[in-house]
Write a protein that holds these residues in place. Structure first.
Motif, short mmCIF file in Angstrom:
data_model
loop_
_atom_site.label_atom_id
_atom_site.label_comp_id
_atom_site.label_asym_id
_atom_site.label_seq_id
_atom_site.Cartn_x
_atom_site.Cartn_y
_atom_site.Cartn_z
N LEU A 130 0.84 -1.20 0.00
CA LEU A 130 0.00 0.00 0.00
C LEU A 130 0.88 1.25 0.00
O LEU A 130 2.03 1.22 0.42
N TYR A 179 -8.60 1.71 -3.37
CA TYR A 179 -9.23 2.16 -2.13
C TYR A 179 -8.29 3.14 -1.42
O TYR A 179 -7.10 3.23 -1.77
N CYS A 205 1.87 -5.78 3.42
CA CYS A 205 1.01 -6.51 4.37
C CYS A 205 0.42 -7.73 3.68
O CYS A 205 0.59 -7.91 2.48
N LEU A 206 -0.24 -8.56 4.46
CA LEU A 206 -0.79 -9.81 3.91
C LEU A 206 -2.31 -9.81 3.94
O LEU A 206 -2.92 -9.31 4.89
N TYR A 207 -2.90 -10.38 2.91
CA TYR A 207 -4.34 -10.69 2.89
C TYR A 207 -4.48 -12.21 2.90
O TYR A 207 -3.78 -12.88 2.14
N PHE A 212 -10.56 -13.27 5.76
CA PHE A 212 -11.31 -12.01 5.60
C PHE A 212 -10.97 -11.26 4.31
O PHE A 212 -11.57 -10.23 4.01
N GLY A 226 -8.98 -9.23 2.97
CA GLY A 226 -8.64 -7.82 2.83
C GLY A 226 -9.78 -6.86 3.09
O GLY A 226 -9.64 -5.66 2.89
N HIS A 227 -10.93 -7.37 3.57
CA HIS A 227 -12.01 -6.43 3.88
C HIS A 227 -12.75 -6.79 5.17
O HIS A 227 -13.95 -6.58 5.30
N GLY A 228 -11.98 -7.30 6.14
CA GLY A 228 -12.61 -7.73 7.39
C GLY A 228 -12.66 -6.68 8.47
O GLY A 228 -13.47 -6.78 9.40
N PHE A 229 -11.83 -5.66 8.36
CA PHE A 229 -11.71 -4.72 9.48
C PHE A 229 -13.03 -4.03 9.79
O PHE A 229 -13.46 -3.93 10.94
C1 LIG Z 1 -2.93 -3.45 3.94
C2 LIG Z 1 -4.27 -3.87 4.42
C3 LIG Z 1 -5.33 -3.02 4.24
C4 LIG Z 1 -6.58 -3.37 4.68
N1 LIG Z 1 -7.60 -2.49 4.53
C5 LIG Z 1 -8.81 -2.80 4.97
C6 LIG Z 1 -9.88 -1.89 4.82
O1 LIG Z 1 -9.72 -0.78 4.29
N2 LIG Z 1 -11.10 -2.24 5.28
C7 LIG Z 1 -11.33 -3.44 5.85
O2 LIG Z 1 -12.46 -3.71 6.22
N3 LIG Z 1 -10.33 -4.33 6.02
C8 LIG Z 1 -9.08 -4.05 5.59
N4 LIG Z 1 -8.06 -4.95 5.72
C9 LIG Z 1 -8.34 -6.30 6.22
C10 LIG Z 1 -8.42 -6.42 7.73
O3 LIG Z 1 -7.30 -5.79 8.32
C11 LIG Z 1 -8.46 -7.92 8.06
O4 LIG Z 1 -9.54 -8.50 7.33
C12 LIG Z 1 -8.68 -8.15 9.53
O5 LIG Z 1 -7.68 -7.50 10.29
C13 LIG Z 1 -8.65 -9.63 9.82
O6 LIG Z 1 -8.92 -9.83 11.19
P1 LIG Z 1 -8.45 -11.15 11.94
O7 LIG Z 1 -8.88 -10.97 13.35
O8 LIG Z 1 -8.92 -12.35 11.20
O9 LIG Z 1 -6.88 -11.18 11.80
P2 LIG Z 1 -5.79 -10.17 12.37
O10 LIG Z 1 -6.31 -8.78 12.44
O11 LIG Z 1 -4.57 -10.45 11.55
O12 LIG Z 1 -5.58 -10.66 13.85
C14 LIG Z 1 -4.91 -11.86 14.15
C15 LIG Z 1 -4.21 -11.64 15.47
O13 LIG Z 1 -3.69 -12.90 15.92
C16 LIG Z 1 -2.39 -12.68 16.42
N5 LIG Z 1 -1.67 -13.96 16.33
C17 LIG Z 1 -1.23 -14.57 15.21
N6 LIG Z 1 -0.63 -15.71 15.51
C18 LIG Z 1 -0.70 -15.85 16.85
C19 LIG Z 1 -0.27 -16.84 17.76
N7 LIG Z 1 0.34 -17.94 17.35
N8 LIG Z 1 -0.52 -16.64 19.06
C20 LIG Z 1 -1.17 -15.54 19.49
N9 LIG Z 1 -1.61 -14.56 18.67
C21 LIG Z 1 -1.37 -14.72 17.37
C22 LIG Z 1 -1.81 -11.60 15.54
O14 LIG Z 1 -0.74 -10.96 16.16
C23 LIG Z 1 -3.02 -10.69 15.37
O15 LIG Z 1 -3.12 -9.73 16.39
C24 LIG Z 1 -6.78 -4.62 5.30
C25 LIG Z 1 -5.71 -5.50 5.48
C26 LIG Z 1 -4.47 -5.13 5.05
C27 LIG Z 1 -3.32 -6.06 5.27
#
Ligand SMILES: Cc1cc2nc3c(=O)[nH]c(=O)nc-3n(C[C@H](O)[C@H](O)[C@H](O)COP(=O)(O)OP(=O)(O)OC[C@H]3O[C@@H](n4cnc5c(N)ncnc54)[C@H](O)[C@@H]3O)c2cc1C
Length: 198
Positions: free
Chosen positions: A7, A38, A107-109, A136, A138-141
């Protein structure tokens, strides 16, 4: 599939800084075209806005380069040209598009084949005892509050609670790809295909 996405942050030209703040009503935005672009207001860094392409290159998370900018190839160079043109036509000379981005981040999706989430009971020997949420794409936040609510209900209420979310959960089943690799075929499908090529 895991995608490495890069990004970009772009400099707002002197005198226009306030135009791109939340206080001025500047929104987070998405342009559902090919490629899908975006961005967000000036928030994370002073006088910079984020404008990027949704998607990226397939990668192995364990061997990723962490390079802020993905390796330059024909695809990424084309994307950068497209981004500059898009910023120029959308924001005119208020953004310093010509000089290119002043900062980039990697970053990773975690992408599912259809770009939809996975929210379900794990099933099998664990049945309803384990609830999963991921992919998720790339659109889970933005969905975190409602996903959190669903997960709490599923964890505490089991199948009875799942009935309350039946309409939503039917899209997110973990086994939807069995015998149907395309899952929920929707608009994001093309985006996933395109992203994996770049
Ligand atoms: C560059 C970028 C831009 C994005 N833009 C948007 C946007 O504009 N709008 C939107 O809606 N979404 C956006 N997203 C997507 C959104 O950030 C993700 O969909 C969301 O964060 C996924 O949530 P999650 O809880 O599944 O995973 P994560 O948010 O990745 O949370 C996983 C957590 O688990 C922890 N973890 C991992 N392994 C372990 C372990 N072994 N032990 C303990 N903890 C661990 C990690 O440290 C992390 O805190 C974007 C993502 C990226 C990368």
């Amino acid at each position: 599939m895991v995608i490495e996405s890069t990004l970009f942050y772009w400099k707002i030209k002197d005198g226009y800084e306030l135009d791109f703040t939340i206080g001025s009503g500047f929104p987070s935005f998405a342009s559902y075209d090919h490629p899908y672009i975006y961005g967000t207001p000036a928030l994370e860094f002073p006088d910079l806005i984020k404008v990027a392409v949704h998607g990226g290159q397939e990668c192995d998370p364990d061997t990723r380069t962490w390079g802020a900018a993905a390796p330059v190839n024909e695809g990424t160079a084309m994307l950068m040209r497209y981004l500059k043109e898009w910023i120029k036509s959308t924001f005119g000379d208020r953004i310093d598009w010509d000089e290119g981005p002043v900062m980039s981040q990697s970053c990773l999706y975690s992408m599912t084949p259809d770009g939809d989430f996975v929210i379900d009971f794990l099933g099998g020997e664990f049945n309803e005892d384990v609830v999963i949420a991921g992919g998720f794409s790339g659109h889970g936040f933005k969905m975190a509050p409602v996903v959190g609510r669903m997960l709490v209900d599923l964890a505490l209420g089991g199948k009875a609670a799942a009935a309350l979310w039946e309409e939503e959960l039917k899209h997110f089943k973990v086994r939807r790809f069995e015998g149907n690799p395309r899952g929920n075929v929707i608009g994001f499908e093309d985006q996933v295909r395109i992203s994996s090529r770049l």
